[in-house]
Structure formats: C-alpha cells, structure tokens
Design a protein around this motif. Structure first.
Motif, PDB file in Angstrom:
ATOM      1  N   LYS A 389      -1.238   6.930  10.788  1.00 26.64           N
ATOM      2  CA  LYS A 389       0.262   6.462  11.415  1.00 26.64           C
ATOM      3  C   LYS A 389      -0.058   5.258  12.222  1.00 26.64           C
ATOM      4  O   LYS A 389       0.830   4.115  12.091  1.00 26.64           O
ATOM      5  N   ASP A 390      -0.663   5.662  13.212  1.00 30.26           N
ATOM      6  CA  ASP A 390      -0.910   4.571  14.187  1.00 30.26           C
ATOM      7  C   ASP A 390      -1.162   3.034  13.753  1.00 30.26           C
ATOM      8  O   ASP A 390      -0.589   2.150  14.241  1.00 30.26           O
ATOM      9  N   ILE A 391      -2.183   3.225  12.525  1.00 27.61           N
ATOM     10  CA  ILE A 391      -2.630   1.832  12.164  1.00 27.61           C
ATOM     11  C   ILE A 391      -1.722   0.927  11.618  1.00 27.61           C
ATOM     12  O   ILE A 391      -1.807  -0.102  11.395  1.00 27.61           O
ATOM     13  N   THR A 392      -0.545   1.761  11.316  1.00 29.51           N
ATOM     14  CA  THR A 392       0.699   0.799  10.741  1.00 29.51           C
ATOM     15  C   THR A 392       1.700   0.910  11.783  1.00 29.51           C
ATOM     16  O   THR A 392       2.753   0.474  11.602  1.00 29.51           O
ATOM     17  N   ASP A 393       1.312   0.862  13.040  1.00 31.35           N
ATOM     18  CA  ASP A 393       2.377   0.884  14.215  1.00 31.35           C
ATOM     19  C   ASP A 393       3.369   1.949  14.334  1.00 31.35           C
ATOM     20  O   ASP A 393       4.446   1.772  14.502  1.00 31.35           O
ATOM     21  N   ARG A 394       2.969   2.936  13.388  1.00 26.45           N
ATOM     22  CA  ARG A 394       4.025   4.194  13.240  1.00 26.45           C
ATOM     23  C   ARG A 394       5.265   3.916  12.516  1.00 26.45           C
ATOM     24  O   ARG A 394       6.295   4.382  12.622  1.00 26.45           O
ATOM     25  N   THR A 395       4.916   2.657  11.723  1.00 29.17           N
ATOM     26  CA  THR A 395       6.045   2.440  10.625  1.00 29.17           C
ATOM     27  C   THR A 395       5.966   3.102   9.515  1.00 29.17           C
ATOM     28  O   THR A 395       6.694   2.822   8.472  1.00 29.17           O
ATOM     29  N   GLY A 396       4.901   3.869   9.210  1.00 24.15           N
ATOM     30  CA  GLY A 396       4.777   4.491   7.964  1.00 24.15           C
ATOM     31  C   GLY A 396       3.434   5.113   8.018  1.00 24.15           C
ATOM     32  O   GLY A 396       3.004   5.390   9.169  1.00 24.15           O
ATOM     33  N   GLU A 397       2.755   5.043   6.977  1.00 24.47           N
ATOM     34  CA  GLU A 397       1.342   5.850   6.931  1.00 24.47           C
ATOM     35  C   GLU A 397       0.423   5.073   6.088  1.00 24.47           C
ATOM     36  O   GLU A 397       0.800   4.961   4.776  1.00 24.47           O
ATOM     37  N   ALA A 398      -0.609   4.713   6.565  1.00 21.70           N
ATOM     38  CA  ALA A 398      -1.684   3.965   5.538  1.00 21.70           C
ATOM     39  C   ALA A 398      -2.182   5.136   4.586  1.00 21.70           C
ATOM     40  O   ALA A 398      -2.197   6.292   4.536  1.00 21.70           O
ATOM     41  N   ASN A 399      -2.586   4.409   3.434  1.00 23.90           N
ATOM     42  CA  ASN A 399      -3.038   5.112   2.118  1.00 23.90           C
ATOM     43  C   ASN A 399      -4.657   4.877   2.128  1.00 23.90           C
ATOM     44  O   ASN A 399      -4.909   3.725   1.626  1.00 23.90           O
ATOM     45  N   PRO A 400      -5.446   5.708   2.413  1.00 24.05           N
ATOM     46  CA  PRO A 400      -6.825   5.417   2.349  1.00 24.05           C
ATOM     47  C   PRO A 400      -7.285   4.870   0.889  1.00 24.05           C
ATOM     48  O   PRO A 400      -8.131   3.802   1.183  1.00 24.05           O
ATOM     49  N   ILE A 401      -6.904   5.388  -0.146  1.00 22.79           N
ATOM     50  CA  ILE A 401      -7.641   4.992  -1.454  1.00 22.79           C
ATOM     51  C   ILE A 401      -6.856   3.533  -1.663  1.00 22.79           C
ATOM     52  O   ILE A 401      -7.423   2.396  -1.957  1.00 22.79           O
ATOM     53  N   VAL A 402      -5.525   3.403  -1.798  1.00 20.35           N
ATOM     54  CA  VAL A 402      -4.769   2.113  -1.988  1.00 20.35           C
ATOM     55  C   VAL A 402      -5.241   1.016  -1.101  1.00 20.35           C
ATOM     56  O   VAL A 402      -5.535  -0.057  -1.600  1.00 20.35           O
TER      57      VAL A 402
END
Ligand SMILES: CCCCCCCC/C=C\CCCCCCCC(N)=O
Length: 540
Positions: A389-402
């Motif tokens: 979440k933090d890596i998106t500045d808590r605006t969402g959540e990264a998807n490791p595969i995509v």
C-alpha cells in the motif's frame, strides 16, 4: 546372531553412505562457490568495460573546516574560534562543489540555514546564549543532513514515489526535533531508494547517487545520499534509518562509521509512513560519522531520556572486552568472500589477538546462515507499514504480478528494486514457527557468548562497492547486515581503509542489546589502529 550382524552391517553401510553423501555435498558446494566466484568477477569485468571511462573525480578540499568532526566544530563555535555562519558556509560551498558529481543532496535550505547560523552567532555575541545553553545544545550551530524519507518541515518528503512528486513535509520527525533542539541546523535532505527498500540509492524523482570514491560505483542504500555526502565532506552530522542495513550498507560502501543502536530507544515517528507506535519493528534511527568521536554525543541526543538505558559514559577498557568473531557464515545466497575482505577481517582479529587479555574466540553459529529467511519473515510482521500500500502512497495497493509484468513491458512508476521487492513477496515465505524458534535460538546463543562484556566481529560484505546496478545480479549480498535487524542487536560499521582500487573496506562490530558503548569502544580502537575514514579527495 546373524540378524544382529546384519543390523551392524546395515549401520556401517548407512554410515559409509552418509560419509559419501556429505563428501559429494561438500564437492558440489565447492564447485558452486568456485563458479559463483568467477561469475562475480566476470560481472565486474563487463560492468567495468562499460563504466570505467565514465568516472568523474570529486574536487579537492580547500577548506579544512569540512574535515573536522561535528564535536570539534561545536567546541570551536562554543569557544568563539569559529562562527556558526563560517561553518555552515563551508559546508554549503562544499556541497556545491561535490553535489554535481554525487547527486546526494536532493533538497536544500542554504539561505535559511545561513540565517539560522547568523542568529546563533548574534545570540552568542550578545550573551543571550550562555555556557549552560551550550551544554543543553551540544551541536549548537553545527549543520546536519538527513534522508529524504524522514519528515523535515518544509523539505521534500516524496520517499522517491512518483505519486508524491513535489510533496513537502509539514512537520518534523521526532528525531529531527531532537537534533534541532540540540542546536543543529538542517542543510537539506538526501537521496534514497524508492521507499528505502534497496541496497542502492536510485529513484525516478531524483535519479542515482554516486560514490565519492568512484562515481561509477554504488553508494549502498537506503541512507546512500547521507553516506555519500558525509564521505565527500558535504555534511558533518548525518542521520539515517536502518531496517535491513540501511545505515551500515552505505557506511560500508562510502567508508564512514555507521551505528545501528539498540532497538526501541529512538522514536521512529515521521520516518516514511511511521507514527512511532509500532509494536513490532526492525527499523531503527541510525547515525553516520566520519570520526568515532561524534558517535556517543549524537547517540545521547537521539536517545534523549532513554540514554540512561545505555552506558554511554562508562569507561571501557578495550583490551578486557571479550572478542568473538565469525568470518564464515555459510550462507550460499551471498557471493563468495574476496581475498581483500578476508584480509581486512583477519587484520582486525589479529589486532585483538595482540592486545586482548583473553584471546579472540571464533564462533560457529549455524543459524546465521538463515539471515535472509528470518529477515523476510520479520519484514512480514512489521507493524505500522504495508509495503504494497505504501508504495502507492496509500492510494491503493500494488499487485506484484501485474505490476512486475507492466514494469518489464510497458514500463512503470516503480524502480526495478521495487519490482525485486514484489518478486520477493511472491517467493515462498518461511514457516512461522520455525522462524520464531530459530530467531530465539540464535538470540540466546549469541547472548550467551556476548554477555555484557563481549563483542562480535562480523563481515560486512563479500567485496567493496560494486558498479551501479550490479546489485540486481547478486541481490542477497546484504544478508550480512540483516541478521542484526532480526535480532535487534546494536552494531557499528567500521571503515578499515581502502583496497587497491581505492574503495573502502570494513567490518561490523556487534554487541548485545544495550551494550552500544562496547561496539563504539571497539570501533574507536580500530580507528586508532587502522586509520578509520580516509577522505576520497586530495586535501591541501
Ligand atoms: C530475479 C529476482 C530475484 C528477486 C530476489 C529479491 C531479493 C531481495 C529483495 C528485496 C531486498 C530488499 C533489500 C533491502 C535493503 C534495504 C536496506 C534497508 N532499508 O535497511
């Protein structure tokens, strides 16, 4: 009777088979390490071919102020031998000389810092500041820098995340308040890898930071901007954070001292997304210095009222400290140790063989080879932060595969190091029970050996700073550092001179929790014996 004989035969055969299996295993390991050793050399030859000609040296030093310790500068300001303005100006000038090559400082407040300095000078001159104020403010008038991932009011606070471009801190991190209250003046903030999670300092907003000993080399991470600027003489006081070697990796690669204190003594509030209330964390605020004389005064400032938990004023008789050492960790994920690093390590051990009242003892503790796995487990238990979440500045959540697929096809806002962290997340996680038991076992074994009067000499890395981006080809070489985050032991990274190519080499000195004074005392001894920090520039 015959059945008894046959059981004996079976046992013997099993024994012979075991002997054979272990022989085959040893041979395979030797072949693996031999091959890996030469692959590492080949990587360096190839990277060298493309990079060596791009090397840019940093300018020589013409102002001796920048080589002084922070403690000595503070004393000179106090004795009116130097003004704070002269000191701040010297470092501003030095940053302007070296930063075009290093790209270490990413946001500055030169004019405001000079204004702060002039105010201090006026207050000293007109007697508003008395001797008692100097005691309460041990770094009065001395400049400092810190990493961009810590909040310094008004300064850039992007964490290297594209979504945070242009973001400025609206408050001070707790440790920034402490260092400012100690009278130090902020000059600016320095570069980091994206969200601090890599062993090289590079992000899409500010680019890459170069090593002052050789600009084609890695400065380490994540406090890489700090170590680079400190080694080049651009700052006298430097503070970073360390969750997996982030103070010690850059300190090692840039040839300065780095101390990761005992955990839970310094508030982490205001660093990345942290509020300082984490129940379980491996992160600590750490310090970097060119001279060991600065470590204890700075540690006192940062630990504030908790300094009483440490024995920072206790007189240490170094020859009476019990020295232990581990030089072979048997972690096959780490590149094989190069001869120059072995020699460096052996020089330190030999020194203590000569001066110690009890001879140094070599330890063989199997659990140290699980450093990477244990660190991965404990990273998954960090409270107060969520990497995805933090890596998106808590605006969402990264998807490791995509996001990994996107990164390697159409490109992404992430650095490849962030993608490595995604891939790491996808790799199997260690079993929880195993990780907890192994951590406890290791902690107990080491505590029994270190007690309250022992230190452990431990390697830092298999070789000195590599070329930029070569860490992607040997991503686990930071494992020598992470075990001390897992165990939360204090550690000092100690520079031990330069190798034949002029790159810093060094070792780690570890102690049991709350015995920071012992690692620092041993670091001081090694500095005296081997010279410590060696400037990466000519002095005149
Ligand atoms: C081919 C891909 C293999 C991926 C393997 C990834 C292994 C390592 C992954 C993440 C390591 C993060 C390193 C962080 C070092 C940070 C130091 C610190 N912040 O204290």
């Amino acid at each position: 009777m015959s059945s008894v004989e046959s059981i004996k035969d079976i046992k013997e055969r099993k024994h012979r088979n075991r002997g054979f299996c272990s022989f085959v295993k040893t041979m395979l390991l030797k072949v693996f390490l031999f091959t890996r050793y030469y692959i590492d050399i080949l990587i360096d030859v190839i990277f060298g071919y493309f990079n060596d000609s791009k090397r840019v040296p940093i300018k020589k030093c013409t102002n001796p102020i920048i080589l002084e310790s922070a403690t000595s500068l503070a004393q000179k300001i106090r004795k009116r031998e130097l003004t704070s303005e002269e000191v701040v100006q010297a470092f501003v000038d030095r940053i302007k000389e070296v930063n075009p090559v290093l790209n270490a400082l990413v946001d500055s407040r030169y004019e405001a810092a000079l204004e702060d300095a002039r105010k201090i000078d006026r207050d000293i001159a007109n007697g508003t500041i008395l001797d008692v104020d100097f005691q309460e403010k041990p770094f009065l008038g001395v400049p400092f820098t810190t990493k961009e991932s810590s909040a310094v009011k008004g300064m850039s606070f992007t964490l290297g995340i594209v979504k945070r471009r242009g973001r400025r801190a609206t408050f001070d991190a707790d440790y920034i308040t402490l260092i400012k209250n100690a009278g130090a003046i902020c000059l600016g903030v320095t570069n980091i890898p994206q969200l601090n999670l890599w062993q090289e300092t590079h992000n899409p907003l500010f680019g890459i930071t170069n090593n002052p000993y050789n600009s084609t080399r890695n400065v380490g991470g994540s406090s890489g901007g700090e170590a680079s600027l400190l080694a080049a003489g651009g700052t006298p006081l430097s503070i970073g954070t360390d969750i997996g070697g982030s103070v010690r990796i850059p300190a090692f690669m840039c040839g300065v001292f780095g101390h990761k204190p005992t955990s839970h003594l310094i508030s982490t509030a205001g660093t990345t997304f942290r509020d300082g209330k984490e129940e379980q964390t491996m992160v600590v605020i750490g310090l970097l210095a060119r001279k060991t004389v600065d470590l204890i005064p700075l540690l006192k400032v940062l630990t504030a009222e908790k300094a009483t938990k440490l024995k920072l004023d206790e007189k240490v008789i170094v020859r009476n400290i019990k020295i232990r050492y581990i030089d072979n960790v048997n972690d096959i994920t780490i590149s094989p140790f190069r001869r120059e690093m072995k020699e460096t390590f052996n020089r330190a051990v030999k020194h203590f063989k000569e001066i110690s009242t009890t001879p140094p003892e070599e330890l063989n503790i199997e659990g140290t080879k699980f450093a990477g796995k244990l660190w991965k487990y404990w990273m998954s238990q960090e409270s107060g932060v969520n990497f995805m979440k933090d890596i998106t500045d808590r605006t969402g959540e990264a998807n490791p595969i995509v996001d990994t697929i996107k990164h390697f096809t159409v490109g992404s806002e992430y650095t490849t190091s962030t993608i490595y962290n995604f891939i790491n997340k996808l790799l199997p996680s260690p079993n929880e029970d195993w990780a907890i038991k192994e951590t406890e076992k290791l902690r107990e074994q080491l505590l029994a050996k270190l007690g309250n009067n022992g230190v452990l000499l431990y390697p830092s890395a298999p070789f000195p700073a590599s070329y930029h981006h070569a860490a992607y080809l040997r991503p686990w070489n930071f494992h020598y550092f992470v075990i001390w985050n897992v165990l939360k032991f204090p550690v000092t990274q100690v520079p031990m001179g330069l190798n034949k190519e002029g790159l810093p080499v060094g070792i780690q000195v570890v102690a049991a929790p709350y015995q920071d004074h012992l690692c620092i005392a041993v670091a001081k001894e090694l500095e005296k014996a081997f010279g410590g920090y060696v400037p990466p520039f000519e002095t005149s």
